[in-house]
Design an enzyme around this catalytic site. Structure first.
Site, PDB file in Angstrom:
ATOM      1  CD  GLN A   1      35.217  -2.763 -51.683  1.00  0.00           C
ATOM      2  OE1 GLN A   1      35.730  -2.195 -52.638  1.00  0.00           O
ATOM      3  NE2 GLN A   1      35.783  -3.813 -51.121  1.00  0.00           N
TER       4      GLN A   1
ATOM      5  NE  ARG B   1      40.790   3.033 -58.612  1.00  0.00           N
ATOM      6  CZ  ARG B   1      40.438   1.760 -58.553  1.00  0.00           C
ATOM      7  NH1 ARG B   1      41.138   0.898 -57.838  1.00  0.00           N
ATOM      8  NH2 ARG B   1      39.402   1.322 -59.236  1.00  0.00           N
TER       9      ARG B   1
ATOM     10  CG  HIS C   1      34.882  -0.186 -57.215  1.00  0.00           C
ATOM     11  ND1 HIS C   1      36.218   0.149 -57.157  1.00  0.00           N
ATOM     12  CD2 HIS C   1      34.804  -1.431 -56.679  1.00  0.00           C
ATOM     13  CE1 HIS C   1      36.910  -0.845 -56.591  1.00  0.00           C
ATOM     14  NE2 HIS C   1      36.074  -1.818 -56.292  1.00  0.00           N
TER      15      HIS C   1
ATOM     16  CG  ASN D   1      37.625  -1.587 -59.680  1.00  0.00           C
ATOM     17  OD1 ASN D   1      38.844  -1.395 -59.678  1.00  0.00           O
ATOM     18  ND2 ASN D   1      37.060  -2.594 -59.007  1.00  0.00           N
ATOM     19  CD  GLU D   2      39.336  -5.743 -59.532  1.00  0.00           C
ATOM     20  OE1 GLU D   2      38.463  -6.525 -59.141  1.00  0.00           O
ATOM     21  OE2 GLU D   2      40.433  -5.613 -58.964  1.00  0.00           O
TER      22      GLU D   2
ATOM     23  CG  ASN E   1      42.696  -2.966 -59.493  1.00  0.00           C
ATOM     24  OD1 ASN E   1      43.329  -1.914 -59.647  1.00  0.00           O
ATOM     25  ND2 ASN E   1      41.392  -2.995 -59.272  1.00  0.00           N
TER      26      ASN E   1
ATOM     27  CE1 TYR F   1      44.474  -6.576 -53.642  1.00  0.00           C
ATOM     28  CE2 TYR F   1      43.723  -6.306 -55.895  1.00  0.00           C
ATOM     29  CZ  TYR F   1      43.742  -5.878 -54.577  1.00  0.00           C
ATOM     30  OH  TYR F   1      43.038  -4.765 -54.209  1.00  0.00           O
TER      31      TYR F   1
ATOM     32  CD  GLU G   1      41.438  -2.284 -56.127  1.00  0.00           C
ATOM     33  OE1 GLU G   1      41.476  -3.453 -55.691  1.00  0.00           O
ATOM     34  OE2 GLU G   1      40.404  -1.747 -56.558  1.00  0.00           O
TER      35      GLU G   1
ATOM     36  CD  GLU H   1      37.577  -7.977 -50.183  1.00  0.00           C
ATOM     37  OE1 GLU H   1      37.690  -6.742 -50.205  1.00  0.00           O
ATOM     38  OE2 GLU H   1      37.931  -8.715 -51.124  1.00  0.00           O
ATOM     39  CD1 TRP H   2      34.483  -6.581 -52.959  1.00  0.00           C
ATOM     40  CD2 TRP H   2      32.464  -5.679 -53.222  1.00  0.00           C
ATOM     41  NE1 TRP H   2      34.648  -5.308 -53.469  1.00  0.00           N
ATOM     42  CE2 TRP H   2      33.432  -4.736 -53.643  1.00  0.00           C
ATOM     43  CE3 TRP H   2      31.107  -5.307 -53.306  1.00  0.00           C
ATOM     44  CZ2 TRP H   2      33.097  -3.464 -54.135  1.00  0.00           C
ATOM     45  CZ3 TRP H   2      30.782  -4.046 -53.795  1.00  0.00           C
ATOM     46  CH2 TRP H   2      31.756  -3.147 -54.203  1.00  0.00           C
TER      47      TRP H   2
HETATM   48  C1  GBH Z   1      39.699  -5.868 -55.895  1.00  0.00           C
HETATM   49  O1  GBH Z   1      39.419  -7.076 -56.523  1.00  0.00           O
HETATM   50  C2  GBH Z   1      38.486  -4.967 -55.840  1.00  0.00           C
HETATM   51  O2  GBH Z   1      38.585  -3.927 -56.792  1.00  0.00           O
HETATM   52  C3  GBH Z   1      38.240  -4.392 -54.481  1.00  0.00           C
HETATM   53  O3  GBH Z   1      36.958  -3.858 -54.433  1.00  0.00           O
HETATM   54  C4  GBH Z   1      38.472  -5.461 -53.441  1.00  0.00           C
HETATM   55  O4  GBH Z   1      38.120  -5.046 -52.161  1.00  0.00           O
HETATM   56  C5  GBH Z   1      39.930  -5.811 -53.463  1.00  0.00           C
HETATM   57  O5  GBH Z   1      40.347  -6.177 -54.730  1.00  0.00           O
HETATM   58  C6  GBH Z   1      40.307  -6.952 -52.528  1.00  0.00           C
HETATM   59  O6  GBH Z   1      39.668  -8.120 -52.895  1.00  0.00           O
HETATM   60  O7  GBH Z   1      36.776 -16.450 -54.843  1.00  0.00           O
HETATM   61  O8  GBH Z   1      35.983 -16.698 -57.115  1.00  0.00           O
HETATM   62  O9  GBH Z   1      34.984 -15.084 -55.694  1.00  0.00           O
HETATM   63  C7  GBH Z   1      40.542  -7.939 -56.664  1.00  0.00           C
HETATM   64  C8  GBH Z   1      40.292  -9.055 -57.670  1.00  0.00           C
HETATM   65  C9  GBH Z   1      38.696 -10.679 -58.242  1.00  0.00           C
HETATM   66  C10 GBH Z   1      39.885 -10.859 -56.225  1.00  0.00           C
HETATM   67  C11 GBH Z   1      37.659 -11.633 -57.714  1.00  0.00           C
HETATM   68  C12 GBH Z   1      38.874 -11.794 -55.667  1.00  0.00           C
HETATM   69  C13 GBH Z   1      37.198 -13.369 -56.133  1.00  0.00           C
HETATM   70  C14 GBH Z   1      37.420 -14.745 -56.597  1.00  0.00           C
HETATM   71  N1  GBH Z   1      39.304  -9.955 -57.162  1.00  0.00           N
HETATM   72  N2  GBH Z   1      38.242 -12.526 -56.730  1.00  0.00           N
HETATM   73  S1  GBH Z   1      36.209 -15.829 -56.023  1.00  0.00           S
END
Ligand code: GBH
Length: 489
Positions: free
Chosen positions: A26, A84, A129, A173-174, A315, A317, A384, A434-435
């Site tokens: 990232q 981290r 990650h 990670n996750e 993590n 949120y 996180e 952000e992926w």
């Molecule tokens: C984290 O994921 C990651 O570790 C980090 O790399 C990332 O940048 C950060 O949070 C913020 O997103 O809409 O079905 O694709 C947090 C958990 C799980 C949240 C997957 C977003 C996507 C759901 N994430 N989810 S979907």
């Protein structure tokens, strides 16, 4: 005794971890610089129609590969105790194996680690990650029974090379994201879609991989290096949609499927939660499937896996309202195996990410769930927590409010509920890739201008706010050695 600024965000115990996080893909960029190999994310972003919202890549990202010294300045200014970050497997092993070691990658991480230690910040390193070497992905990635051996070799090299200075390791990670988004829905690299079988195989191999790295550390490194090895999960807290028995059970089931899928084996008894076994067996039966979709651990494997973590990384949120719904007549899928339906309350404020709603109470509930279901003796570390917007504004009062309310709830979990929470981490140090959302969703404490080749970083209001919380707590820790009086607002 130093007065607290607001009486709610602390004081936490003196050795509390105050961290900020990033991950390699990232932020680093330098995707093919100086001998680095190709990862599954490098391959994924370069494919057409990959679904990345703004058609961007992490080729340059925040350019932390070149700007790590600037990053150290930002980290120092925040006054965090820990940073981290993750290693890019392909920067160290370009073809994924220990046949070739990339010296440049070793130098890069040595510089970063030594730079952190020089400013008195403890490195917290994630080994994985999400960026699998593409060579290994081509051999089946985490679906391959060889994957635990690949990960073992990689972890072994990292412990040996960096473990004299890195004392805190996170293996994965996750892993839920790797299993479900990587091999289930296919929204993330490698973009495979096998929601019925593949996701269960992947999780099985990841749990084994984690345990192998942990036991390796135990046997070969712990006595000399004296560090900690853990794992980090993600879980959207599931709040029952009503007070019916069915919805309350559905919420509990949802957390077991997302978090218990990984944590139950590692923290409880070496095996999957009973509710998962029951659900998957009954759904398979209805679907006429005779094979065991949820793989089985041998007794030897159970013993090996059980207890294989020094801390519980989480993590956290958001929260989802959860309702019971019979999905046994739908297609074969991990999603449908749960017999739940989730949505968000319209009263919860929205962020820049569809999945992230303003639910500060949820982090306290999730911490209590962990305490009650996965044990409270090992430290729980929030690895996180953060808030996104689309603008990247410096005047991010919403994010300031987010940190205040979420950290307050972490404090209440610690002081009122007796949760063994020992650390908190802000995601993220700066805006980054952000992926699948590319650069459209911004979580940073620092703004990054991605149209400027030099990628300047500017602190947002939230960076100053987070620093104040940390300073107030560490000041309290130094001058107030009495037991903190919990404050109920
Ligand atoms: C984290 O994921 C990651 O570790 C980090 O790399 C990332 O940048 C950060 O949070 C913020 O997103 O809409 O079905 O694709 C947090 C958990 C799980 C949240 C997957 C977003 C996507 C759901 N994430 N989810 S979907």
């Amino acid at each position: 005794i130093v007065a607290q600024t607001n009486g709610q965000t602390g004081p936490f115990p003196p050795d509390f971890i105050w961290a900020v996080a990033t991950s390699a893909y990232q932020v680093e960029g330098g995707w093919n610089a100086n001998g680095k190999g190709v990862s599954n994310w490098d391959a994924f972003v370069h494919k057409p129609n990959n679904g990345i919202r703004d058609h961007s890549t992490g080729d340059v990202a925040c350019d932390s590969y070149h700007k790590w010294q600037t990053d150290l300045e930002l980290i120092r200014n925040l006054s965090v105790t820990h940073y981290r970050f993750s290693f890019a497997w392909t920067r160290l092993f370009p073809d994924g194996t220990n046949k070739t070691i990339n010296r440049d990658g070793v130098d890069y991480y040595n510089n970063l680690i030594n730079g952190l230690l020089a400013i008195n910040v403890t490195p917290m390193v994630t080994l994985f990650h999400w960026d699998t070497p593409q060579t290994l992905e081509d051999l089946g990635g985490w679906e391959s029974p060889d994957s635990p051996q690949w990960f073992y070799d990689y972890a072994n090299f990292c412990f040996k090379t960096f473990g004299d200075r890195v004392k805190m390791w996170i293996t994965f990670n996750e892993p839920w994201v790797t299993s479900w988004l990587g091999y289930g829905t296919g929204g993330n690299a490698p973009g495979k879609k096998d929601v019925c079988y593949g996701v269960y195989t992947v999780t099985h191999n990841i749990i084994k991989s984690h345990a192998r790295a942990y036991r390796l550390y135990d046997q070969q490194y712990r006595s000399t290096q004296n560090g900690k090895v853990g794992i980090t999960f993600n879980c959207d807290f599931k709040m029952a949609g009503s007070n019916s028995t069915a919805d309350i059970a559905a919420a509990d089931r949802g957390v077991q499927f997302q978090l218990g899928w990984f944590a139950h084996a590692i923290f409880v008894n070496g095996d999957y939660p009973q509710v998962m076994k029951d659900q998957i067996a009954s759904h398979s039966k209805v679907l006429g499937i005779n094979t065991t979709r949820l793989p089985i651990f041998t007794d030897e494997e159970k013993n090996f896996i059980n207890g294989s973590s020094d801390f519980f990384g989480i993590n956290a949120y958001t929260t989802q309202l959860t309702f019971a719904q019979d999905k046994s007549s739908l297609e074969c899928s991990y999603d449908n195996d749960q017999d739940i339906f989730t949505n968000y309350s319209a009263s919860w404020n929205s962020s820049g990410s569809d999945w992230l709603k303003y639910t500060p109470f949820g982090i306290r509930n999730l911490l209590n769930f962990i305490k009650n279901n996965f044990g409270n003796t090992k430290p729980i570390i929030i690895t996180e927590n953060g808030w996104s917007d689309r603008s990247g504004t410096l005047d991010d009062s919403e994010r300031v409010q987010f940190y205040k309310d979420y950290i307050t709830n972490v404090y209440l979990a610690y002081s009122q509920d007796g949760v063994n929470v020992r650390g908190y981490t802000s995601w993220a140090l700066m805006d980054n890739f952000e992926w699948a959302s590319g650069y459209t969703e911004k979580f940073g404490l620092h703004y990054v201008n991605f149209s400027d080749p030099s990628r300047p970083r500017i602190p947002k209001q939230s960076a100053f706010y987070y620093r104040d919380i940390i300073l107030n707590n560490t000041k309290n820790a130094i001058t107030n050695n009495t037991t903190p009086t919990p404050s109920t607002a």
